[in-house]
Design an enzyme around this catalytic site. Structure first.
Site, mmCIF file in Angstrom:
data_model
loop_
_atom_site.group_PDB
_atom_site.id
_atom_site.type_symbol
_atom_site.label_atom_id
_atom_site.label_comp_id
_atom_site.label_asym_id
_atom_site.label_seq_id
_atom_site.Cartn_x
_atom_site.Cartn_y
_atom_site.Cartn_z
ATOM 1 N N GLY D 150 0.825 -1.201 0.000
ATOM 2 C CA GLY D 150 0.000 0.000 0.000
ATOM 3 C C GLY D 150 0.858 1.249 0.000
ATOM 4 N N CYS D 151 0.220 2.388 -0.262
ATOM 5 C CA CYS D 151 0.970 3.638 -0.374
ATOM 6 C C CYS D 151 1.488 4.086 0.985
ATOM 7 C CB CYS D 151 0.119 4.720 -1.032
ATOM 8 S SG CYS D 151 -1.568 4.872 -0.410
ATOM 9 N N TYR D 152 0.622 4.127 2.002
ATOM 10 C CA TYR D 152 1.098 4.517 3.337
ATOM 11 C C TYR D 152 2.195 3.566 3.824
ATOM 12 C CZ TYR D 152 -2.811 7.840 4.046
ATOM 13 O OH TYR D 152 -3.693 8.896 3.972
ATOM 14 N N CYS D 155 5.483 4.507 2.154
ATOM 15 C CA CYS D 155 6.026 5.812 2.555
ATOM 16 C C CYS D 155 6.555 5.785 3.992
ATOM 17 C CB CYS D 155 4.921 6.853 2.405
ATOM 18 S SG CYS D 155 5.441 8.567 2.504
#
EC number: 1.2.1.38
Lengths: 346, 346, 346, 346
Positions: D150-152, D155
């Site tokens: 996932g993106c979170y 990051c």
């Protein structure tokens, strides 16, 4: 082939866009970038988005830069600089692509009415080729000095060229260009009126009484269909976009002409100008970051008025992308060499 | 005086805007808000921006609400609801202000071409007064049912009324209305095409082949100057604004007429329509949140075409604000009673 | 009562916001607005959003303005002006509300470390009352000089006051304030870094190594719970909002304390600070244009860390609104007199 | 080499981003794109931004598509699809890169707590390799099924990996990840809460009580430093960005560790993770459109808390870009093959 390139004034938006576009151009080698204010700063420090691309490049003071060793120099400077700094380079055989307005208007006295300068190299105005690629491809190929068009003139002229060439617009009727531009078109200089808190969530017309791109568009229109430029009604608007330009053009055509067919035919082989199906509504993001102009024609309403829509990215086909396209033409490369960016959507 | 008010469909943007505008209206008392989906939810829970304003109000299911006890009911509903739910209230003497399109078009068969319904109360269409306050003030005062105008029709018609009344537009020339709207005009219903990631940093035309506001504007134009509506070329564009609407109008006037003077004269006493000095460029934020229309005329260019600029907040003068203005007129109050909001800038 | 008001530096965002908020304040009469650069320009010409509100007001040069005839003067000036221009007015008995930072920090030498000035009226620093209404209401009532708090200090301090008063934060643990601000907080001065094309569609931290609001917040925290200010970790971020500020605060509480209850109790009578239900997520638009701070506490996660969310409109409760609230307190009016704006949503 | 590629669910944002990224990938050949709703529509008709790129591709109904002829199939589908449709392809030897969450969480019962499904292919969960390239490069190389993060999680995890590996975080102290995401992260499905008029000029936290990416991040943290994931406090915020994600991470380190050095060392050879100088503030636009993560560490404040900033483009390194990077690794290509996009600035 490796083209040695210099960029004068590389700290503005058209400068950093040239750097983005040329980073992976197969024939380009950037050997000098100049900046009066940022001399000796590393490029990748000034533009973190370029970290990893040009890690050895450092801004040079224009007076210390060896621009004469370049094959081609791009001027991404405010108006009034290239007219002074390009001629010594031209004299040494360097090719110049000027993204400012210094060499765009053939009538120097007219230019001086619109720009607050006495032109310092009018002899080069005559030599300069107006770099609207889709109109002047052949002369650009042999040019030493190219005057890269403004963003509004590019967006408005491209769809009109095929109509003007056929002289099919009705003579004394207005050609209305209702244009909307993103804010990056105003450049990166400090300004109150282009602050985020001024431009966001706001829409307005500006420069109605006379925008500098008016005489430039008129020159192109008049060149193709005498007197037609004088019918131009040009209303620019400022829109909350970073990039993007949209022209909504209203023209009246002589009976029997279909603008969709004329435009289609003119651009059928183009990789840069995309004529969309009749009735489409091109959106600015469909060209974001790409060297493209998308055009569509709307079905004729009852009263003989046709609507033509045209979109570009003002920093690409409206500035740096067209400049690289011009360079490609000047060096006999494929026009889209290194320019095949796919638009960023969303 | 205390006017008892009901709002049907209060969960959309025009509904919540009515609630904002009426919160401190000196003569208004909201006694019922309805919502089919949010019944029994507290208003201030659904709209945290209203916490502290209407802490006792709870959305009622439309079938449980005692709307017939209201003096006036606002319909802030999608098209096709008011035509069904207003007549029973009207029959009991309740006044109705409909913010949807149900009663705007006098020609029911024309309405049915543009809206996907068979009209269920055509008898009330004839009774309805078109609530463009600056045009129909006198009939509104005595109306039981007011059809509140659309946003585009308001923004485009207001500056044209004085010109049409004088019949000074040239007969067979196009009246071009190049319009730009914020996204809230599309309402609050779930939608892919109005997502933030679709609309932000993007500009496009839409609905060119036929927007529903076209027949509505035409009706007003034809009413004032027969046949003139048919000359209308109307191009709406979607702009990255939350609120705001800007019309750039191009008209050709018979010799000797100055639109600036005509418009100035017509609106000299208005608190709502502000005619700015010739050459001004009204911006949408200059009316943000306020029940205002600001208009300016541009100096005539050579070719007889005049440019008129008009801005409104689509949710205020373009919807809820005009609805409250209509209510004020219907109750003999000052037109701007409770509507003296100063625009939010920046 | 009619309070005669002057505004010094009325061309910036806090100035125009004061003008918006005071336009319909029942007890306020603006008799002078000054601007060094715009002297003799009509207010409504400079700010078209104010057309119709103050049509007789003209910017006065500060040296020609009769500010000493005012009851109260607001300084909406850059830092470093009020410290020079307020004392002569104070000496004549005029009340002053300073929206700049000149009188906020009690320790003048500390102030001088953060602001590039030698303080020219340190004697008035001692007299000044820090205008955080919810903390200093009683002393503000009798103040002649109020130092209106900064936006970050307001947004961060309001939810912490009840916790600090109870001394319930764990001693040597960080108090983390992760803050996000709209761009109007940076003011209206010309700037490259706050251009639309720089700030739109972009998010970044800034001023981490030391933002000027850090010592101001620390002063408030230390005042209520000695040494606690030194635990503050403050990270401001720039967000693509015109207006709005959001603080996400992470604190560690001693066992047995529930921050939701403490905050609720402290603000139970407030019209300005709205404590939302536990688990809510206040959004910045829920206070847009309104003199409100909305706060919520998140349920405690396993590891003893509590999350507190706080939102204000940086130009209202974070600047001009709080300034008017201070004026109301100074004149014995209801704190929210003239400040009952309903937030603009959407 | 020419890798035959299929994309399932190509009408969403991660789908169209895969198409953008792969258009000029030197080893990729897209042979099938599927969509349940848009079957038989031309790709370039659905996405005008792709006109000129894939002019022969037509969306296929998933049941008619010959996905088993592909070398690799990307699932750009909502959660719950790949778990059903990937296993038959896997059984035939096709490689699968799943951009949804179906195979990310190793503990199937935990997954089922967070996602509203009974997992239909738990046997493949065990086989799947978690595709965080910088952590699992070696196992990805041999994987048949990659669960793209996932993106979170991408990051937040990237900057923490080097610290967790050294086990240098203090045991019972919170690891705070205050994250800000652009709206495209929510996908392209119709929705009220992600409308332009809801998200523009607004900032809010969301999903605090439990976002689905929480267990995913915790799994990575716990894997590297047992129990550390449980200290995670994760607060996502919705920001008015189209693309972009910013994590502000607060950690407490054992004495003697310098996170800047550890992170620098770990990523010194990476083309994808760029560690900026200490004290820098990476901005989201500095990675717009590019497969990059930029990280910086802030100088340690007094109280032992370190601040780490991390930015990605949520659709590139946070989704489609990382998926292509995984494909490159699986096929022994250079990790950045076809992924050397220069960020679009402004």
């Amino acid at each position: 082939m490796s083209i040695k390139i210099g960029i004068v004034g590389a700290t503005g938006y058209t400068g950093v866009e040239l750097l983005r576009l040329l980073a992976h151009h197969p024939e380009a080698e950037i050997i000098s970038v100049t900046s009066r204010n940022e001399a000796e700063i590393k490029l990748s420090e000034y533009f973190p988005s370029l970290r990893g691309q040009y890690d050895d490049l450092v801004f040079q003071h224009p007076e210390q830069a060896c621009l004469k060793d370049c094959d081609v120099v791009f001027f991404a400077t405010p108006n009034g600089i290239a007219m002074q700094e390009a001629p010594p380079l031209l004299a040494q055989g360097v090719k110049v692509i000027d993204l400012s307005a210094d060499y765009r208007i053939k009538d120097v006295s007219l230019w001086q009415q619109w720009y607050p300068f006495t032109h310092s190299s009018p002899e080069w105005v005559a030599e300069a080729v107006y770099g609207l690629c889709e109109l002047n491809r052949r002369t650009i190929a042999n040019a030493q000095l190219v005057a890269n068009p403004g963003c509004y003139p590019t967006c408005v002229s491209l769809p009109l060229i095929p109509l003007l060439q056929k002289q099919c617009l009705i003579d004394n009727q207005p050609v209305i260009a209702d244009c909307k531009s993103g804010v990056s078109g105003a450049g990166r200089k400090a300004s109150s009126s282009n602050l985020y808190a001024e431009c966001s969530d706001n829409f307005k017309a500006y420069g109605i009484s006379g925008h500098r791109h008016l005489p430039e568009i008129r020159q192109t229109l008049n060149h193709l269909h005498p007197q037609m430029g004088n019918n131009l009604v040009f209303v620019p608007h400022l829109t909350p976009l970073i990039r993007g330009m949209h022209a909504t053009i209203y023209v009246q055509l002589k009976n029997g002409y279909n603008p969709a067919e004329l435009i289609d035919e003119y651009y059928c082989d183009s990789q840069v100008v995309d004529v969309m199906p009749v009735g489409s509504t091109p959106e600015t993001r469909s060209v974001r970051g790409a060297n493209l102009c998308r055009i569509s024609v709307q079905p004729a309403p009852e009263n003989n008025t046709w609507i033509i829509l045209s979109v570009i990215d003002n920093l690409v086909k409206g500035a740096a992308g067209q400049a690289v396209q011009n360079m490609n033409i000047m060096y006999g490369l494929d026009e889209s060499c290194g320019l095949t960016f796919v638009p960023l959507l969303p």
